[in-house]
Design a protein around this motif. Sequence first.
Motif, PDB file in Angstrom:
ATOM      1  N   ILE A  35       0.818  -1.211   0.000  1.00  0.00           N
ATOM      2  CA  ILE A  35       0.000   0.000   0.000  1.00  0.00           C
ATOM      3  C   ILE A  35       0.852   1.262   0.000  1.00  0.00           C
ATOM      4  CG2 ILE A  35      -1.934  -1.121   1.159  1.00  0.00           C
ATOM      5  CD1 ILE A  35      -1.039   0.199   3.758  1.00  0.00           C
ATOM      6  N   ASN A  36       2.134   1.118   0.252  1.00  0.00           N
ATOM      7  CA  ASN A  36       3.011   2.288   0.296  1.00  0.00           C
ATOM      8  C   ASN A  36       3.742   2.467  -1.031  1.00  0.00           C
ATOM      9  OD1 ASN A  36       2.439   2.863   3.026  1.00  0.00           O
ATOM     10  ND2 ASN A  36       3.917   1.309   3.682  1.00  0.00           N
ATOM     11  N   LEU A  37       4.407   3.588  -1.176  1.00  0.00           N
ATOM     12  CA  LEU A  37       5.258   3.805  -2.325  1.00  0.00           C
ATOM     13  C   LEU A  37       6.456   2.855  -2.269  1.00  0.00           C
ATOM     14  CD1 LEU A  37       5.338   7.726  -2.308  1.00  0.00           C
ATOM     15  CD2 LEU A  37       3.936   6.264  -3.761  1.00  0.00           C
ATOM     16  N   GLN A  38       7.083   2.639  -3.407  1.00  0.00           N
ATOM     17  CA  GLN A  38       8.263   1.798  -3.414  1.00  0.00           C
ATOM     18  C   GLN A  38       9.397   2.463  -2.640  1.00  0.00           C
ATOM     19  OE1 GLN A  38       9.375   0.462  -7.318  1.00  0.00           O
ATOM     20  NE2 GLN A  38       7.253   0.102  -7.919  1.00  0.00           N
ATOM     21  N   GLU A  39      10.349   1.650  -2.261  1.00  0.00           N
ATOM     22  CA  GLU A  39      11.469   2.135  -1.460  1.00  0.00           C
ATOM     23  C   GLU A  39      12.163   3.305  -2.150  1.00  0.00           C
ATOM     24  OE1 GLU A  39      15.593   0.454   0.596  1.00  0.00           O
ATOM     25  OE2 GLU A  39      14.439  -0.792  -0.786  1.00  0.00           O
ATOM     26  N   ALA A  40      12.463   4.343  -1.386  1.00  0.00           N
ATOM     27  CA  ALA A  40      13.136   5.520  -1.935  1.00  0.00           C
ATOM     28  C   ALA A  40      14.622   5.240  -2.074  1.00  0.00           C
ATOM     29  CB  ALA A  40      12.906   6.724  -1.026  1.00  0.00           C
ATOM     30  N   PRO A 215      10.050   4.553 -10.647  1.00  0.00           N
ATOM     31  CA  PRO A 215       9.488   4.986  -9.366  1.00  0.00           C
ATOM     32  C   PRO A 215      10.465   5.017  -8.205  1.00  0.00           C
ATOM     33  CG  PRO A 215       7.979   3.496 -10.483  1.00  0.00           C
ATOM     34  CD  PRO A 215       9.249   3.485 -11.277  1.00  0.00           C
ATOM     35  N   SER A 216      11.329   4.005  -8.081  1.00  0.00           N
ATOM     36  CA  SER A 216      12.263   3.974  -6.953  1.00  0.00           C
ATOM     37  C   SER A 216      13.275   5.103  -7.004  1.00  0.00           C
ATOM     38  CB  SER A 216      12.999   2.623  -6.914  1.00  0.00           C
ATOM     39  OG  SER A 216      12.104   1.579  -6.638  1.00  0.00           O
ATOM     40  N   GLU A 238      23.378   0.377  -5.014  1.00  0.00           N
ATOM     41  CA  GLU A 238      23.687  -0.483  -6.159  1.00  0.00           C
ATOM     42  C   GLU A 238      22.611  -1.556  -6.300  1.00  0.00           C
ATOM     43  OE1 GLU A 238      27.693  -1.975  -6.302  1.00  0.00           O
ATOM     44  OE2 GLU A 238      28.472  -0.230  -5.220  1.00  0.00           O
ATOM     45  N   GLY A 239      22.407  -2.007  -7.530  1.00  0.00           N
ATOM     46  CA  GLY A 239      21.418  -3.039  -7.770  1.00  0.00           C
ATOM     47  C   GLY A 239      20.770  -2.888  -9.129  1.00  0.00           C
ATOM     48  N   ILE A 240      19.730  -3.670  -9.358  1.00  0.00           N
ATOM     49  CA  ILE A 240      18.968  -3.593 -10.600  1.00  0.00           C
ATOM     50  C   ILE A 240      17.589  -3.053 -10.268  1.00  0.00           C
ATOM     51  CG2 ILE A 240      18.048  -4.877 -12.553  1.00  0.00           C
ATOM     52  CD1 ILE A 240      20.215  -6.910 -12.199  1.00  0.00           C
ATOM     53  N   PHE A 241      17.201  -2.011 -10.956  1.00  0.00           N
ATOM     54  CA  PHE A 241      15.941  -1.335 -10.683  1.00  0.00           C
ATOM     55  C   PHE A 241      15.116  -1.270 -11.963  1.00  0.00           C
ATOM     56  CE2 PHE A 241      19.453   0.375  -8.201  1.00  0.00           C
ATOM     57  CZ  PHE A 241      19.052   0.012  -6.924  1.00  0.00           C
ATOM     58  N   TYR A 242      13.818  -1.283 -11.805  1.00  0.00           N
ATOM     59  CA  TYR A 242      12.953  -1.378 -12.976  1.00  0.00           C
ATOM     60  C   TYR A 242      11.900  -0.280 -13.008  1.00  0.00           C
ATOM     61  CZ  TYR A 242      14.992  -6.023 -13.426  1.00  0.00           C
ATOM     62  OH  TYR A 242      15.877  -7.059 -13.553  1.00  0.00           O
ATOM     63  N   GLY A 243      11.552   0.070 -14.217  1.00  0.00           N
ATOM     64  CA  GLY A 243      10.465   1.009 -14.444  1.00  0.00           C
ATOM     65  C   GLY A 243       9.720   0.594 -15.698  1.00  0.00           C
ATOM     66  N   GLN A 244       8.804   1.419 -16.138  1.00  0.00           N
ATOM     67  CA  GLN A 244       8.031   1.127 -17.331  1.00  0.00           C
ATOM     68  C   GLN A 244       7.637   2.426 -18.016  1.00  0.00           C
ATOM     69  OE1 GLN A 244       5.026  -1.334 -15.248  1.00  0.00           O
ATOM     70  NE2 GLN A 244       5.404  -2.872 -16.821  1.00  0.00           N
ATOM     71  N   CYS A 245       7.281   2.315 -19.276  1.00  0.00           N
ATOM     72  CA  CYS A 245       6.650   3.448 -19.948  1.00  0.00           C
ATOM     73  C   CYS A 245       5.305   3.695 -19.270  1.00  0.00           C
ATOM     74  CB  CYS A 245       6.457   3.132 -21.431  1.00  0.00           C
ATOM     75  SG  CYS A 245       5.515   4.396 -22.320  1.00  0.00           S
ATOM     76  N   SER A 246       5.046   4.934 -18.868  1.00  0.00           N
ATOM     77  CA  SER A 246       3.814   5.240 -18.141  1.00  0.00           C
ATOM     78  C   SER A 246       2.886   6.150 -18.939  1.00  0.00           C
ATOM     79  CB  SER A 246       4.137   5.875 -16.784  1.00  0.00           C
ATOM     80  OG  SER A 246       4.870   7.068 -16.966  1.00  0.00           O
ATOM     81  N   GLU A 247       3.048   6.149 -20.252  1.00  0.00           N
ATOM     82  CA  GLU A 247       2.148   6.894 -21.134  1.00  0.00           C
ATOM     83  C   GLU A 247       1.626   5.914 -22.176  1.00  0.00           C
ATOM     84  OE1 GLU A 247      -0.049  10.066 -22.414  1.00  0.00           O
ATOM     85  OE2 GLU A 247       1.452  10.234 -20.829  1.00  0.00           O
ATOM     86  N   SER A 293      31.498 -10.427  -6.568  1.00  0.00           N
ATOM     87  CA  SER A 293      31.548  -9.596  -5.371  1.00  0.00           C
ATOM     88  C   SER A 293      30.341  -9.788  -4.479  1.00  0.00           C
ATOM     89  CB  SER A 293      31.664  -8.107  -5.764  1.00  0.00           C
ATOM     90  OG  SER A 293      30.514  -7.697  -6.497  1.00  0.00           O
ATOM     91  N   GLY A 294      29.300 -10.470  -5.019  1.00  0.00           N
ATOM     92  CA  GLY A 294      28.092 -10.696  -4.226  1.00  0.00           C
ATOM     93  C   GLY A 294      27.351  -9.443  -3.899  1.00  0.00           C
ATOM     94  N   SER A 295      27.418  -8.442  -4.788  1.00  0.00           N
ATOM     95  CA  SER A 295      26.830  -7.134  -4.484  1.00  0.00           C
ATOM     96  C   SER A 295      25.513  -6.895  -5.193  1.00  0.00           C
ATOM     97  CB  SER A 295      27.812  -6.032  -4.888  1.00  0.00           C
ATOM     98  OG  SER A 295      28.073  -6.099  -6.282  1.00  0.00           O
ATOM     99  N   VAL A 296      24.919  -7.959  -5.738  1.00  0.00           N
ATOM    100  CA  VAL A 296      23.656  -7.764  -6.446  1.00  0.00           C
ATOM    101  C   VAL A 296      22.552  -7.476  -5.439  1.00  0.00           C
ATOM    102  CG1 VAL A 296      21.908  -8.865  -7.898  1.00  0.00           C
ATOM    103  CG2 VAL A 296      24.308  -9.232  -8.371  1.00  0.00           C
ATOM    104  N   ALA A 297      21.848  -6.388  -5.661  1.00  0.00           N
ATOM    105  CA  ALA A 297      20.672  -6.061  -4.854  1.00  0.00           C
ATOM    106  C   ALA A 297      19.530  -5.793  -5.812  1.00  0.00           C
ATOM    107  CB  ALA A 297      20.936  -4.828  -3.995  1.00  0.00           C
ATOM    108  N   VAL A 298      18.387  -6.321  -5.516  1.00  0.00           N
ATOM    109  CA  VAL A 298      17.261  -6.236  -6.441  1.00  0.00           C
ATOM    110  C   VAL A 298      16.346  -5.108  -6.038  1.00  0.00           C
ATOM    111  CG1 VAL A 298      15.331  -7.464  -7.486  1.00  0.00           C
ATOM    112  CG2 VAL A 298      17.381  -8.708  -6.803  1.00  0.00           C
ATOM    113  N   ALA A 299      15.900  -4.353  -7.006  1.00  0.00           N
ATOM    114  CA  ALA A 299      14.851  -3.378  -6.773  1.00  0.00           C
ATOM    115  C   ALA A 299      13.921  -3.426  -7.966  1.00  0.00           C
ATOM    116  CB  ALA A 299      15.431  -1.987  -6.578  1.00  0.00           C
ATOM    117  N   GLY A 300      12.811  -2.686  -7.915  1.00  0.00           N
ATOM    118  CA  GLY A 300      11.817  -2.927  -8.936  1.00  0.00           C
ATOM    119  C   GLY A 300      11.171  -1.744  -9.526  1.00  0.00           C
ATOM    120  N   ASN A 301      10.040  -2.043 -10.212  1.00  0.00           N
ATOM    121  CA  ASN A 301       9.317  -1.080 -11.018  1.00  0.00           C
ATOM    122  C   ASN A 301       8.916   0.158 -10.227  1.00  0.00           C
ATOM    123  OD1 ASN A 301       7.579   0.244 -12.731  1.00  0.00           O
ATOM    124  ND2 ASN A 301       5.898  -1.151 -12.283  1.00  0.00           N
TER     125      ASN A 301
END
Length: 301
Positions: A35-40, A215-216, A238-247, A293-301
């Motif tokens: 229900i909240n916004l994605q992590e800042a 968004p993140s 650091e990590g992989i972050f995702y977004g989308q076309c929003s139009e 290095s084991g530094s992969v951190a996941v983030a999202g749309n």
Amino acid sequence: MRRSTIAATALLALTAGAAAQESVAHPGQPHNWQINLQEALSPIEEQIHWFSNYTLAFIIPITILVAALLAWCIYRFRESRNPVPSRTSHNTLIEVIWTVAPVLVLLFLAIPSFQLLTAQYNPPREPELTVKATGYQWYWGYEYQPAQTDAANAAEAVSFESYPLSEEDRPGSGKEDKALYPRLLAVDNEMVVPVGTVIRLISTSADVIHSFALPSMGVKVDAVPGRINEYWFEPLKEGIFYGQCSELCGQSHYNMPIGLRVVSKEQFSRWLAAAGSDLEGANAQLTAEIKASGSVAVAGN
């Protein structure tokens, strides 16, 4: 009835706990029951979170007050209690209150709103990297432009397209992990940027109106044909972050993801030097370094 209520409460608690655990494992991604916004993960998104909570501090009391007044009016002035309607035409005190109070509320909302809007288009320092994102039906193209002090950098020659990752291409690309590379969000070539760096984003389109949204990172900027829009962001993690076309941009609008890979400045320098001549090899080398290095951190749309 009591057993059903207890069971429903327990199920809700378990679901919320699972969603919270999933959120910790994969910060920034959308989660069930969220229900909240994605992590800042950028300074602007942190300000957006603050402004969202600040606005709710006004919205919630106003909503409760209006609902209470409606309930009181329904009860107090129903036909059985007032067979003869009142002929009151006005009340000066009430009219002053309902004029002054909204003006004050809007004033308290407008000031931080304008401050946030100003911050979104005024980076705290000169951007160190400029990336041009061009929207196509239905994928993105990226072009790296070096800073003026680094005109000889190989970034001038780095440009590539980023297509949605199909299920058939997962094994060959080494992106089988759907937690790290989610369905309908993963791409074949992510936009790579260094962490802790102010990045100027230039957005445009080659066909119809798109919108570049992460968004993140607090990024949402329209991509309009024949027009250049500018924005900035500074990744804090650091990590992989995702977004989308929003139009809404056509038939495959739903499958026009944005992949952003944030790496250390040293990793970015090595990737940039190699990507100009061999993008696939540079991406493979970068992925191998991150896994090592084991530094992969996941983030999202």
